[in-house]
Design a protein around this motif. Structure first.
Motif, PDB file in Angstrom:
ATOM      1  N   TYR B  35      15.048 -13.144  34.257  1.00 46.44           N
ATOM      2  CA  TYR B  35      15.944 -14.306  34.374  1.00 46.44           C
ATOM      3  C   TYR B  35      15.047 -15.460  34.763  1.00 46.44           C
ATOM      4  CZ  TYR B  35      19.943 -11.087  34.716  1.00 46.44           C
ATOM      5  OH  TYR B  35      20.894 -10.136  34.485  1.00 46.44           O
ATOM      6  N   PHE B  38      12.106 -14.707  37.156  1.00 49.24           N
ATOM      7  CA  PHE B  38      12.362 -13.520  37.969  1.00 49.24           C
ATOM      8  C   PHE B  38      12.531 -12.282  37.093  1.00 49.24           C
ATOM      9  CE2 PHE B  38      15.530 -10.656  39.843  1.00 49.24           C
ATOM     10  CZ  PHE B  38      14.846 -10.285  40.980  1.00 49.24           C
ATOM     11  N   ALA B  40      13.867  -8.854  36.379  1.00 52.73           N
ATOM     12  CA  ALA B  40      14.946  -8.023  36.903  1.00 52.73           C
ATOM     13  C   ALA B  40      14.846  -6.580  36.414  1.00 52.73           C
ATOM     14  CB  ALA B  40      16.294  -8.602  36.515  1.00 52.73           C
ATOM     15  N   SER B  60      22.169  -2.723  45.993  1.00 53.40           N
ATOM     16  CA  SER B  60      22.610  -3.997  45.422  1.00 53.40           C
ATOM     17  C   SER B  60      21.412  -4.826  44.955  1.00 53.40           C
ATOM     18  CB  SER B  60      23.394  -4.759  46.483  1.00 53.40           C
ATOM     19  OG  SER B  60      24.177  -5.732  45.874  1.00 53.40           O
ATOM     20  N   GLY B  61      21.534  -5.385  43.770  1.00 52.64           N
ATOM     21  CA  GLY B  61      20.480  -6.253  43.259  1.00 52.64           C
ATOM     22  C   GLY B  61      19.343  -5.531  42.571  1.00 52.64           C
ATOM     23  N   CYS B  62      19.480  -4.217  42.337  1.00 53.59           N
ATOM     24  CA  CYS B  62      18.376  -3.470  41.741  1.00 53.59           C
ATOM     25  C   CYS B  62      18.369  -3.571  40.225  1.00 53.59           C
ATOM     26  CB  CYS B  62      18.415  -2.011  42.168  1.00 53.59           C
ATOM     27  SG  CYS B  62      19.808  -1.123  41.458  1.00 53.59           S
ATOM     28  N   GLY B  63      19.393  -4.153  39.635  1.00 60.05           N
ATOM     29  CA  GLY B  63      19.364  -4.367  38.191  1.00 60.05           C
ATOM     30  C   GLY B  63      20.289  -3.473  37.389  1.00 60.05           C
ATOM     31  N   LYS B  64      21.251  -2.834  38.056  1.00 61.00           N
ATOM     32  CA  LYS B  64      22.170  -1.950  37.330  1.00 61.00           C
ATOM     33  C   LYS B  64      23.000  -2.723  36.318  1.00 61.00           C
ATOM     34  CE  LYS B  64      24.251  -0.787  41.185  1.00 61.00           C
ATOM     35  NZ  LYS B  64      23.512  -1.610  42.159  1.00 61.00           N
ATOM     36  N   THR B  65      23.607  -3.801  36.809  1.00 60.94           N
ATOM     37  CA  THR B  65      24.428  -4.618  35.913  1.00 60.94           C
ATOM     38  C   THR B  65      23.577  -5.190  34.787  1.00 60.94           C
ATOM     39  OG1 THR B  65      25.896  -5.195  37.731  1.00 60.94           O
ATOM     40  CG2 THR B  65      25.927  -6.635  35.822  1.00 60.94           C
ATOM     41  N   THR B  66      22.404  -5.655  35.154  1.00 56.96           N
ATOM     42  CA  THR B  66      21.514  -6.237  34.148  1.00 56.96           C
ATOM     43  C   THR B  66      21.213  -5.228  33.041  1.00 56.96           C
ATOM     44  OG1 THR B  66      20.522  -7.572  35.878  1.00 56.96           O
ATOM     45  CG2 THR B  66      19.298  -7.368  33.832  1.00 56.96           C
ATOM     46  N   TYR B  78      23.558 -15.881  28.982  1.00 55.32           N
ATOM     47  CA  TYR B  78      22.810 -16.771  29.864  1.00 55.32           C
ATOM     48  C   TYR B  78      21.620 -17.311  29.092  1.00 55.32           C
ATOM     49  CZ  TYR B  78      25.487 -13.988  33.158  1.00 55.32           C
ATOM     50  OH  TYR B  78      26.495 -13.336  33.809  1.00 55.32           O
ATOM     51  N   GLU B 197      31.053  -0.884  37.769  1.00 55.08           N
ATOM     52  CA  GLU B 197      31.879  -0.684  38.963  1.00 55.08           C
ATOM     53  C   GLU B 197      33.365  -0.843  38.657  1.00 55.08           C
ATOM     54  OE1 GLU B 197      30.394  -2.465  42.531  1.00 55.08           O
ATOM     55  OE2 GLU B 197      28.505  -2.983  41.576  1.00 55.08           O
ATOM     56  N   HIS B 228      28.766   2.115  43.162  1.00 58.02           N
ATOM     57  CA  HIS B 228      28.176   2.088  44.501  1.00 58.02           C
ATOM     58  C   HIS B 228      28.688   3.245  45.340  1.00 58.02           C
ATOM     59  CE1 HIS B 228      26.804  -2.309  44.612  1.00 58.02           C
ATOM     60  NE2 HIS B 228      25.777  -1.517  44.760  1.00 58.02           N
TER      61      HIS B 228
HETATM   62  N1  ATP Z   1      22.306 -14.683  35.629  1.00 55.01           N
HETATM   63  C1  ATP Z   1      21.312 -14.436  36.497  1.00 55.01           C
HETATM   64  N2  ATP Z   1      20.350 -15.373  36.693  1.00 55.01           N
HETATM   65  C2  ATP Z   1      19.345 -15.141  37.555  1.00 55.01           C
HETATM   66  N3  ATP Z   1      19.185 -14.017  38.263  1.00 55.01           N
HETATM   67  C3  ATP Z   1      20.103 -13.042  38.106  1.00 55.01           C
HETATM   68  C4  ATP Z   1      21.206 -13.200  37.214  1.00 55.01           C
HETATM   69  N4  ATP Z   1      21.956 -12.079  37.261  1.00 55.01           N
HETATM   70  C5  ATP Z   1      21.330 -11.260  38.137  1.00 55.01           C
HETATM   71  N5  ATP Z   1      20.222 -11.814  38.645  1.00 55.01           N
HETATM   72  C6  ATP Z   1      19.288 -11.201  39.598  1.00 55.01           C
HETATM   73  O1  ATP Z   1      18.798 -10.022  39.012  1.00 55.01           O
HETATM   74  C7  ATP Z   1      18.751  -8.981  39.970  1.00 55.01           C
HETATM   75  C8  ATP Z   1      19.547  -7.802  39.483  1.00 55.01           C
HETATM   76  O2  ATP Z   1      20.900  -8.165  39.434  1.00 55.01           O
HETATM   77  P1  ATP Z   1      22.047  -7.182  38.998  1.00 55.01           P
HETATM   78  O3  ATP Z   1      23.291  -7.948  38.981  1.00 55.01           O
HETATM   79  O4  ATP Z   1      21.652  -6.507  37.749  1.00 55.01           O
HETATM   80  O5  ATP Z   1      22.044  -6.143  40.192  1.00 55.01           O
HETATM   81  P2  ATP Z   1      23.044  -4.963  40.482  1.00 55.01           P
HETATM   82  O6  ATP Z   1      22.215  -3.750  40.634  1.00 55.01           O
HETATM   83  O7  ATP Z   1      24.114  -4.926  39.470  1.00 55.01           O
HETATM   84  O8  ATP Z   1      23.609  -5.377  41.875  1.00 55.01           O
HETATM   85  P3  ATP Z   1      25.066  -5.111  42.474  1.00 55.01           P
HETATM   86  O9  ATP Z   1      25.059  -3.692  42.906  1.00 55.01           O
HETATM   87  O10 ATP Z   1      25.145  -6.039  43.635  1.00 55.01           O
HETATM   88  O11 ATP Z   1      26.052  -5.405  41.412  1.00 55.01           O
HETATM   89  C9  ATP Z   1      19.279  -9.541  41.263  1.00 55.01           C
HETATM   90  O12 ATP Z   1      18.183  -9.844  42.090  1.00 55.01           O
HETATM   91  C10 ATP Z   1      19.995 -10.801  40.868  1.00 55.01           C
HETATM   92  O13 ATP Z   1      19.829 -11.781  41.848  1.00 55.01           O
END
Ligand code: ATP
Ligand code: MG
Lengths: 325, 275
Positions: B35, B38, B40, B60-66, B78, B197, B228
């Motif tokens: 991103y 950064f 991810a 949280s924030g480890c990149g699962k959603t990504t 994006y 989730e 989670h």
């Molecule tokens: N649109 C975006 N622009 C910039 N950074 C992003 C964006 N979406 C996510 N991130 C960053 O990428 C990293 C991974 O985010 P992600 O949402 O994939 O985590 P996650 O594992 O799904 O977390 P959670 O359990 O909180 O949902 C995080 O550090 C987040 O801050």
């Protein structure tokens, strides 16, 4: 945050002091706000009352100025159904506003036919497609468009659009429904854009994601997801545009050709209700039939505005009720 | 819009059982995602089996959603996303020039964290996807009704809503809304369903019901679910992927991961010693 205790207690007593001041001023502020709210209602009522009162003698009849022993009275049937508006005729003045109503409606409808697609398109572009700089520039330009005084718009219609329409349509004069419709459309686009852009941006992003994840492209997302989701706001935008069109005076006075006739095409000149009041009220003899009838036209405009707002309310409420069932 | 740099040449996958290619629904190779500046996702290479439920866990924030949002290319919304590496869905590299994103999203459905039925009727929600993908008008009404009924039956919602199909989907309870969000994927006959989730907005009863529903999707669909909730991962998934700071740490059978984690970090996380 690790302050010593005396400071903390001093801070506390200070806060008490401020609270006291707030206690004292609050009723005053609340009163003022109430007054502001009520004043809006009072002004509207007062204006309506004044216009209505001034129009009343036309209906109930007036003795002054009439031929001896006779009571001059407006013929309401003639008023609403006659296309003849000849208020200053020496022999027999005729007060028919049918042509004026048709004028107002035709110009407003044509302007909406142009402005609604244009305004919605621009709103969709600004809220969904444009990014960064172009988007900011566009928003500023559209706001600028709203700041142009209506007499300037009238001037543009008169000086720019008029010869262009003569060239293109071959009509002898370019001051007609089309000219006024275009000018009025450009005038109502900014309000349609800004209200509908707000409505579109208020749609939660999760709806967009739902649509996109189901395979919609951006255009499908706009008309299958955003339009249904934002329809109340979009409707409000359109109705505000219509209100703008019906109420506009100066620009249509300059662009319609200002001649009383029942139009048969958009290349015919017309005259609108508002322009008639603006052009004639200054010359009408205060207290005579013409004068009171112009106020009655004002009442008609009020009724139009009321009907539009009421329909808007009902539609919006209808949508809500349906949604909450 | 997006600055995706697709690799047009599909590389050979270095998976041990590359001979049984058809067993995998999703395979990524050296997937990196940024991103802006950064990063991810880091060198994510993962093979997700067909017809099972795979859990995606991690702090949280480890990149699962990504990662999940890579599989249907919805990350490209994006403007600041860059990806390198390959993603193969059903043996097709989804960054190939001849891949239609629309077709991809047809076969890879997605369920979001917050139920997001569209503000139209329940009936229209179920048919929304079809309206986009198929020559819809040719479909007779009775057939449409059947499609709606089948989809709603499959998510166990039919008996509850059959008398108010025309009322707005947003008037349903959250649990029903989430079921509807699953139901609207089914008419498209997807191969893969991604869930981010899906139960986190629901109450205990809703969680249980939606979980039962998700388990019933096994076999017919490949399900990838971010959660989670360790108990949920344990109950509802067949395999689990543990991620940490954009990397895959461990990917094994769920029973194995919870009984006998290979990595210390995995163990710490599933015992609740990570955020
Ligand atoms: N649109 C975006 N622009 C910039 N950074 C992003 C964006 N979406 C996510 N991130 C960053 O990428 C990293 C991974 O985010 P992600 O949402 O994939 O985590 P996650 O594992 O799904 O977390 P959670 O359990 O909180 O949902 C995080 O550090 C987040 O801050
Ligand atoms: Mg997430």
């Amino acid at each position: 945050m690790s302050e010593s205790s005396p400071t903390t207690s001093q801070g506390f007593s200070l806060r008490r002091g401020i609270e006291k001041v707030i206690d004292f001023t609050e009723p005053a502020v609340v009163g003022l706000i109430h007054l502001c709210g009520w004043s809006a209602i009072i002004f509207v009522m007062a204006i309506f009352f004044f216009v209505f009162k001034e129009s009343l003698p036309a209906i109930t009849g007036l003795e002054e100025g009439a031929i001896q022993g006779e009571v001059e009275q407006l013929d309401l049937v003639e008023f609403t159904t006659s296309p003849k508006w000849i208020p200053e005729s020496a022999k027999k003045p005729t007060f028919g506003i049918l042509a004026l109503m048709v004028g107002t409606l035709s110009v407003t409808i044509l302007s909406m036919v142009i402005a609604v697609p244009l305004g919605l398109g621009a709103a969709v572009y600004v809220s969904e497609f444009a990014r960064g700089k172009p988007r900011e520039i566009l928003k500023v330009l559209i706001e600028l468009l709203a700041a142009i005084p209506s007499v300037v718009w009238g001037f543009i219609g008169l000086v720019v659009l008029n010869p262009m329409l003569v060239d293109m349509t071959g009509e002898p004069v370019g001051l007609n429904i089309l000219n006024a419709g275009i000018v009025l459309a450009l005038m109502s686009v900014p309000i349609i854009v800004s209200v509908s852009e707000d409505a579109l941006r208020a749609v939660p992003d999760s709806f967009r994601e739902a649509g996109i994840a189901l395979g919609a492209n951006r255009w499908e997302m706009v008309y299958k997801v955003l339009f249904p989701a934002a329809k109340n706001g979009l409707l409000a935008a359109v109705l505000l545009g219509i209100g703008r069109g019906i109420g506009e005076t100066m620009a249509v006075l300059m662009c319609t050709g200002h001649s009383v006739m029942m139009p048969t095409s958009i290349f015919d000149p017309v005259r609108t209700l508002t322009a008639t009041i603006a052009a004639e009220l200054g010359e009408a003899v205060r207290g005579d039939m013409h004068y009171h009838t112009l106020f009655l036209i004002g009442v008609v405009l009020f009724v139009f505005a009321f009907i539009i707002n009421l329909t808007a309310d009902l539609i919006v409420k209808g949508i809500k009720v349906q949604g909450n069932e | 819009m997006s600055t995706v740099v697709p690799k047009l040449v599909t590389r050979e996958f270095t998976s041990p059982d590359a001979s049984h290619v058809e067993d995998y629904s999703i395979r990524t190779n050296e997937l990196n995602l940024w991103y802006g500046d950064f990063q991810a996702l880091m060198n994510v290479s993962v093979n997700i089996k067909k017809g099972i439920i795979t859990g995606l866990i991690g702090p949280s924030g480890c990149g699962k959603t990504t990662l999940l949002r890579c599989f249907n290319r919805i990350n490209e919304r994006y403007g600041n996303v860059t990806t390198t590496g390959d993603i193969e869905i059903l043996d097709k590299n989804i960054y190939d020039a001849d891949v239609s994103v629309r077709q991809l999203r047809r076969s890879v459905g997605m369920v979001f964290q917050r139920p997001n039925p569209l503000p139209i009727s329940i009936y229209d929600n179920v048919l929304f996807g079809m309206g986009i993908h198929d020559a819809f008008k040719s479909l007779p009404k009775s057939e449409r009704n059947d499609i709606v009924e089948n989809a709603l039956r499959e998510v166990d919602l039919w008996s509850t809503v059959k008398d108010r199909l025309k009322s707005r989907a947003t008037t349903l309870t959250l649990e029903q809304q989430q079921k509807l969000c699953i139901a609207r994927l089914l008419p498209l006959k997807p191969d893969i369903i991604l869930m981010d989730e899906p139960c986190s907005a629901l109450d205990a009863e809703g969680i249980e019901k939606v979980e039962t529903l998700i388990e019933s999707l096994r076999d017919e669909y490949t399900v990838v679910i971010v959660t989670h909730n360790m108990a949920q991962a344990r109950r509802a998934t067949d395999e689990c992927i543990f991620m940490l700071l954009g990397e895959i740490i461990e990917h094994t059978k769920t029973s194995e991961m919870f009984l006998n984690p290979q990595h210390e970090k995995t163990e710490m996380y599933i015992q609740g010693r990570y955020g």
